[in-house]
Design a protein around this motif. Structure first.
Motif, PDB file in Angstrom:
ATOM      1  N   PRO A 293      -4.009   9.988   3.178  1.00  0.00           N
ATOM      2  CA  PRO A 293      -3.278   9.036   2.322  1.00  0.00           C
ATOM      3  C   PRO A 293      -2.319   8.144   3.098  1.00  0.00           C
ATOM      4  O   PRO A 293      -2.173   6.963   2.782  1.00  0.00           O
ATOM      5  CB  PRO A 293      -2.518   9.952   1.352  1.00  0.00           C
ATOM      6  CG  PRO A 293      -3.271  11.232   1.350  1.00  0.00           C
ATOM      7  CD  PRO A 293      -3.843  11.376   2.730  1.00  0.00           C
ATOM      8  N   LEU A 294      -1.662   8.705   4.123  1.00  0.00           N
ATOM      9  CA  LEU A 294      -0.760   7.893   4.936  1.00  0.00           C
ATOM     10  C   LEU A 294      -1.525   6.795   5.670  1.00  0.00           C
ATOM     11  O   LEU A 294      -1.071   5.647   5.754  1.00  0.00           O
ATOM     12  CB  LEU A 294      -0.021   8.780   5.944  1.00  0.00           C
ATOM     13  CG  LEU A 294       1.131   9.622   5.388  1.00  0.00           C
ATOM     14  CD1 LEU A 294       1.556  10.678   6.403  1.00  0.00           C
ATOM     15  CD2 LEU A 294       2.315   8.739   5.022  1.00  0.00           C
ATOM     16  N   LEU A 295      -2.686   7.138   6.201  1.00  0.00           N
ATOM     17  CA  LEU A 295      -3.486   6.148   6.926  1.00  0.00           C
ATOM     18  C   LEU A 295      -3.890   5.001   6.005  1.00  0.00           C
ATOM     19  O   LEU A 295      -3.737   3.823   6.348  1.00  0.00           O
ATOM     20  CB  LEU A 295      -4.714   6.833   7.523  1.00  0.00           C
ATOM     21  CG  LEU A 295      -5.524   6.051   8.565  1.00  0.00           C
ATOM     22  CD1 LEU A 295      -6.298   7.020   9.459  1.00  0.00           C
ATOM     23  CD2 LEU A 295      -6.502   5.071   7.929  1.00  0.00           C
ATOM     24  N   LEU A 296      -4.397   5.327   4.816  1.00  0.00           N
ATOM     25  CA  LEU A 296      -4.867   4.287   3.900  1.00  0.00           C
ATOM     26  C   LEU A 296      -3.727   3.411   3.402  1.00  0.00           C
ATOM     27  O   LEU A 296      -3.825   2.174   3.396  1.00  0.00           O
ATOM     28  CB  LEU A 296      -5.592   4.923   2.713  1.00  0.00           C
ATOM     29  CG  LEU A 296      -6.052   3.946   1.613  1.00  0.00           C
ATOM     30  CD1 LEU A 296      -7.006   2.912   2.182  1.00  0.00           C
ATOM     31  CD2 LEU A 296      -6.697   4.708   0.455  1.00  0.00           C
ATOM     32  N   VAL A 297      -2.622   4.032   2.975  1.00  0.00           N
ATOM     33  CA  VAL A 297      -1.547   3.245   2.379  1.00  0.00           C
ATOM     34  C   VAL A 297      -0.925   2.305   3.409  1.00  0.00           C
ATOM     35  O   VAL A 297      -0.595   1.152   3.102  1.00  0.00           O
ATOM     36  CB  VAL A 297      -0.481   4.161   1.735  1.00  0.00           C
ATOM     37  CG1 VAL A 297       0.439   4.795   2.764  1.00  0.00           C
ATOM     38  CG2 VAL A 297       0.339   3.394   0.709  1.00  0.00           C
ATOM     39  N   TYR A 298      -0.800   2.755   4.664  1.00  0.00           N
ATOM     40  CA  TYR A 298      -0.184   1.893   5.669  1.00  0.00           C
ATOM     41  C   TYR A 298      -1.156   0.859   6.217  1.00  0.00           C
ATOM     42  O   TYR A 298      -0.735  -0.228   6.627  1.00  0.00           O
ATOM     43  CB  TYR A 298       0.424   2.745   6.787  1.00  0.00           C
ATOM     44  CG  TYR A 298       1.801   3.218   6.420  1.00  0.00           C
ATOM     45  CD1 TYR A 298       2.913   2.435   6.686  1.00  0.00           C
ATOM     46  CD2 TYR A 298       1.997   4.426   5.755  1.00  0.00           C
ATOM     47  CE1 TYR A 298       4.184   2.837   6.319  1.00  0.00           C
ATOM     48  CE2 TYR A 298       3.262   4.838   5.382  1.00  0.00           C
ATOM     49  CZ  TYR A 298       4.349   4.038   5.667  1.00  0.00           C
ATOM     50  OH  TYR A 298       5.594   4.440   5.285  1.00  0.00           O
ATOM     51  N   SER A 303      -1.543  -4.698   6.572  1.00  0.00           N
ATOM     52  CA  SER A 303      -2.479  -5.822   6.538  1.00  0.00           C
ATOM     53  C   SER A 303      -1.920  -6.924   5.641  1.00  0.00           C
ATOM     54  O   SER A 303      -2.020  -8.120   5.957  1.00  0.00           O
ATOM     55  CB  SER A 303      -3.847  -5.359   6.019  1.00  0.00           C
ATOM     56  OG  SER A 303      -4.442  -4.442   6.906  1.00  0.00           O
ATOM     57  N   ILE A 304      -1.328  -6.527   4.526  1.00  0.00           N
ATOM     58  CA  ILE A 304      -0.691  -7.499   3.636  1.00  0.00           C
ATOM     59  C   ILE A 304       0.499  -8.155   4.330  1.00  0.00           C
ATOM     60  O   ILE A 304       0.639  -9.384   4.356  1.00  0.00           O
ATOM     61  CB  ILE A 304      -0.243  -6.817   2.327  1.00  0.00           C
ATOM     62  CG1 ILE A 304      -1.449  -6.302   1.537  1.00  0.00           C
ATOM     63  CG2 ILE A 304       0.578  -7.774   1.467  1.00  0.00           C
ATOM     64  CD1 ILE A 304      -1.086  -5.402   0.368  1.00  0.00           C
ATOM     65  N   ASN A 305       1.368  -7.320   4.917  1.00  0.00           N
ATOM     66  CA  ASN A 305       2.604  -7.835   5.514  1.00  0.00           C
ATOM     67  C   ASN A 305       2.345  -8.830   6.633  1.00  0.00           C
ATOM     68  O   ASN A 305       2.986  -9.881   6.720  1.00  0.00           O
ATOM     69  CB  ASN A 305       3.440  -6.680   6.074  1.00  0.00           C
ATOM     70  CG  ASN A 305       4.027  -5.809   4.995  1.00  0.00           C
ATOM     71  OD1 ASN A 305       3.808  -6.040   3.813  1.00  0.00           O
ATOM     72  ND2 ASN A 305       4.756  -4.790   5.398  1.00  0.00           N
ATOM     73  N   GLN A 361      -2.247   0.930  -3.414  1.00  0.00           N
ATOM     74  CA  GLN A 361      -1.931   0.000  -2.324  1.00  0.00           C
ATOM     75  C   GLN A 361      -3.179  -0.764  -1.882  1.00  0.00           C
ATOM     76  O   GLN A 361      -3.103  -1.961  -1.564  1.00  0.00           O
ATOM     77  CB  GLN A 361      -1.338   0.768  -1.141  1.00  0.00           C
ATOM     78  CG  GLN A 361      -0.676  -0.102  -0.092  1.00  0.00           C
ATOM     79  CD  GLN A 361       0.659  -0.645  -0.559  1.00  0.00           C
ATOM     80  OE1 GLN A 361       0.721  -1.483  -1.468  1.00  0.00           O
ATOM     81  NE2 GLN A 361       1.729  -0.174   0.040  1.00  0.00           N
ATOM     82  N   ALA A 362      -4.318  -0.075  -1.856  1.00  0.00           N
ATOM     83  CA  ALA A 362      -5.572  -0.762  -1.534  1.00  0.00           C
ATOM     84  C   ALA A 362      -5.870  -1.840  -2.577  1.00  0.00           C
ATOM     85  O   ALA A 362      -6.381  -2.924  -2.247  1.00  0.00           O
ATOM     86  CB  ALA A 362      -6.716   0.247  -1.459  1.00  0.00           C
ATOM     87  N   ALA A 363      -5.544  -1.564  -3.842  1.00  0.00           N
ATOM     88  CA  ALA A 363      -5.724  -2.573  -4.893  1.00  0.00           C
ATOM     89  C   ALA A 363      -4.803  -3.767  -4.658  1.00  0.00           C
ATOM     90  O   ALA A 363      -5.181  -4.919  -4.927  1.00  0.00           O
ATOM     91  CB  ALA A 363      -5.453  -1.945  -6.261  1.00  0.00           C
ATOM     92  N   ASN A 364      -3.599  -3.525  -4.145  1.00  0.00           N
ATOM     93  CA  ASN A 364      -2.698  -4.633  -3.804  1.00  0.00           C
ATOM     94  C   ASN A 364      -3.324  -5.542  -2.746  1.00  0.00           C
ATOM     95  O   ASN A 364      -3.213  -6.770  -2.811  1.00  0.00           O
ATOM     96  CB  ASN A 364      -1.368  -4.089  -3.279  1.00  0.00           C
ATOM     97  CG  ASN A 364      -0.485  -3.549  -4.379  1.00  0.00           C
ATOM     98  OD1 ASN A 364      -0.696  -3.828  -5.555  1.00  0.00           O
ATOM     99  ND2 ASN A 364       0.510  -2.762  -4.001  1.00  0.00           N
ATOM    100  N   PHE A 365      -3.956  -4.932  -1.756  1.00  0.00           N
ATOM    101  CA  PHE A 365      -4.625  -5.709  -0.709  1.00  0.00           C
ATOM    102  C   PHE A 365      -5.692  -6.618  -1.323  1.00  0.00           C
ATOM    103  O   PHE A 365      -5.782  -7.809  -0.997  1.00  0.00           O
ATOM    104  CB  PHE A 365      -5.250  -4.755   0.313  1.00  0.00           C
ATOM    105  CG  PHE A 365      -6.046  -5.432   1.386  1.00  0.00           C
ATOM    106  CD1 PHE A 365      -5.430  -5.905   2.528  1.00  0.00           C
ATOM    107  CD2 PHE A 365      -7.420  -5.593   1.262  1.00  0.00           C
ATOM    108  CE1 PHE A 365      -6.160  -6.536   3.530  1.00  0.00           C
ATOM    109  CE2 PHE A 365      -8.166  -6.218   2.248  1.00  0.00           C
ATOM    110  CZ  PHE A 365      -7.528  -6.695   3.387  1.00  0.00           C
ATOM    111  N   ALA A 390       5.745  -7.964  -3.399  1.00  0.00           N
ATOM    112  CA  ALA A 390       6.239  -7.377  -2.152  1.00  0.00           C
ATOM    113  C   ALA A 390       7.066  -6.117  -2.418  1.00  0.00           C
ATOM    114  O   ALA A 390       6.972  -5.129  -1.673  1.00  0.00           O
ATOM    115  CB  ALA A 390       7.064  -8.404  -1.381  1.00  0.00           C
ATOM    116  N   VAL A 391       7.885  -6.134  -3.476  1.00  0.00           N
ATOM    117  CA  VAL A 391       8.679  -4.945  -3.820  1.00  0.00           C
ATOM    118  C   VAL A 391       7.762  -3.782  -4.186  1.00  0.00           C
ATOM    119  O   VAL A 391       7.946  -2.647  -3.721  1.00  0.00           O
ATOM    120  CB  VAL A 391       9.643  -5.249  -4.986  1.00  0.00           C
ATOM    121  CG1 VAL A 391      10.329  -3.971  -5.461  1.00  0.00           C
ATOM    122  CG2 VAL A 391      10.692  -6.264  -4.565  1.00  0.00           C
TER     123      VAL A 391
END
Length: 463
Positions: A293-298, A303-305, A361-365, A390-391
């Motif tokens: 989960p840490l790998l995917l979320v970051y 990538s977004i940032n 988070q993947a959906a945010n991407f 962003a928040v």
């Protein structure tokens, strides 16, 4: 209804003493010896700070334990953890906030230099730093981070600047590796329970995001300082990390000035190091529930940032380059507000749903890509929505981080050595995700900018 329980360490000592006394005596003698031990255990229970079992079944400190904490400077100890997290990550965040100034259009390259050495130290640290005392590690962290800021300040070309960024990454990785292991060591030894050190460390690292970004915005946009002057102003900050550790954290976590070596308090731990087989087996078991989960979320988050913030600003401002460049560090600041909220949340709420948060988070991407490539909406409402986005992104990333550390510590509550090792390597998940995001962002940002501005114009963009 509450139930009062003696602390676990005293309970183990009493039980061990009873067993030893019983094995050495005959039946009659054993009976008298057991009575004496029972009287001693009863007196010890009366003198021991009590823990209150709350309605949720978790150990909570009783009045006596809280009073003892205050006498020993427990709250100053937690402030020390927060300060160490703040000062450990501030140079890292400062370099990310300055990414577009260091190498416009190539912020992914800055991200890779800011992460790859950190990943390396976490990979090899479990093997070569396992027996190294905590104090020298933290002193090295502070010196490296300060030297990195000086190196970037006096860099004459992008290669030299990126070398300084890499040194800062090495310092940040060593600091996180060390402090998470130390949190695992203290896990069962403080009445605050599992969450105290992780919550304080998480709050500090979350605040570092705001501090680093604010330093850059105030220095460059308000005070009109150069990048060199900004780095020089921040250079003394990492040195304060060792001061906070030595005066606030070490006296409680490691018993003042005594050596950092194992004190052997845990009954299930001996003085021998963990075998290679045990380490590999532990790493395998924690990969899917915690590292994954840490790998995917970051990966999605960074990538977004690093690849989307500048293109999102261009879309929201109708292609206005100046306003998009001004929006970039402000989006970083807004994102770090979300990180601070979630990384501090462990003081109040625990959320064990690591994989669902990572998938969000993947959906945010995916949503960010859709806005840039397909929707291309603009206007004041879109600008506001981008800041809200962003928040939310920061809340998800920080939430997975602190809850993963807390859940991992709870799952290994039976062994201090396993906790220290597992917590020192679980950071491989977020660091690997960030590194992969850097590899993707190094070309994706240029591609997204080119789709709006043309390849030649995007290469000449200077923020």
């Amino acid at each position: 209804m509450t139930t009062r329980l003696p602390s676990q360490r005293h309970a183990r000592s009493s039980a061990a003493g009873t067993a030893m006394g019983g094995g050495a005596q005959g039946n009659d003698t054993r009976h008298g010896s057991t009575d004496n031990l029972a009287d001693h255990a009863e007196r010890e229970r009366e003198e021991t700070p009590l823990l209150v079992l709350n309605e949720s079944g978790e150990d909570a400190p009783g009045d006596a334990a809280i009073a003892q904490r205050k006498q020993k400077g427990y709250y100053a100890y937690l402030v020390g953890w927060a300060l160490c997290g703040l000062l450990n990550n501030t140079p890292y965040v400062l370099f990310l906030a300055a990414a577009e100034r260091l190498l416009t259009g190539k912020s992914g390259v800055v991200l890779m230099c800011d992460v790859a050495p950190s990943l390396a130290i976490k990979v090899v640290g479990g093997a070569i730093l396992y027996s190294t005392p905590y104090s020298p590690r933290i002193a090295t962290t502070a010196l490296l981070a300060s030297a990195a800021l000086a190196a970037v300040a006096y860099a004459q070309n992008p290669t030299q600047a990126l070398t300084g960024v890499a040194v800062a990454s090495l310092a940040s990785g060593l600091g996180e590796f060390t402090f998470l292991a130390l949190a695992g060591r203290c896990f069962a030894e403080n009445a605050g329970g599992a969450k105290a050190e992780f919550a304080a460390w998480g709050a500090g690292t979350g605040a570092a995001g705001i501090a680093g970004t604010l330093i850059w915005i105030v220095a460059t946009q308000v005070m009109k300082l150069t990048a060199r002057a900004t780095m020089l102003v921040a250079m003394p900050l990492p040195l304060l990390q060792y001061v906070a550790f030595a005066h606030l954290v070490r006296p409680v976590a490691l018993g003042g000035n005594k050596a950092d070596a194992d004190d052997g308090d845990d009954a299930d731990d001996d003085d021998s190091p963990l075998s290679w087989h045990v380490r590999m087996d532990t790493a395998r078991k924690i990969f899917v529930p915690f590292i994954g989960p840490l790998l995917l979320v970051y990966f999605a988050e960074y990538s977004i940032n690093q690849a989307m913030y500048l293109p999102l600003g261009l879309v929201a401002h109708h292609g206005d380059e100046a306003r998009a460049c001004s929006m970039y560090p402000r989006l970083q600041l807004t994102y770090h507000i979300g990180v601070l909220i979630s990384r501090s949340s462990l003081f109040f709420i625990v959320c064990p749903y690591l994989w669902p948060m990572s998938l969000l988070q993947a959906a945010n991407f995916a949503m960010g890509m859709m806005q840039i490539i397909k929707l291309q909406s603009s206007g004041s409402f879109v600008v506001l929505a981008t800041f809200v986005f962003a928040v939310w992104e920061g809340i998800l990333g920080g939430g997975v981080y602190v809850n993963a550390m807390n859940a991992l510590g709870l799952s290994l509550s039976h062994s201090r050595k396993l906790r220290e090792f597992a917590l020192s390597i679980v950071g491989l998940g977020d660091t690997t995700g960030i590194l992969l995001a850097g590899l993707l962002s190094s070309w994706m940002e240029h591609w997204l900018l080119s789709s709006h501005m043309g390849a030649a114009t995007s290469r000449s963009l200077k923020c």
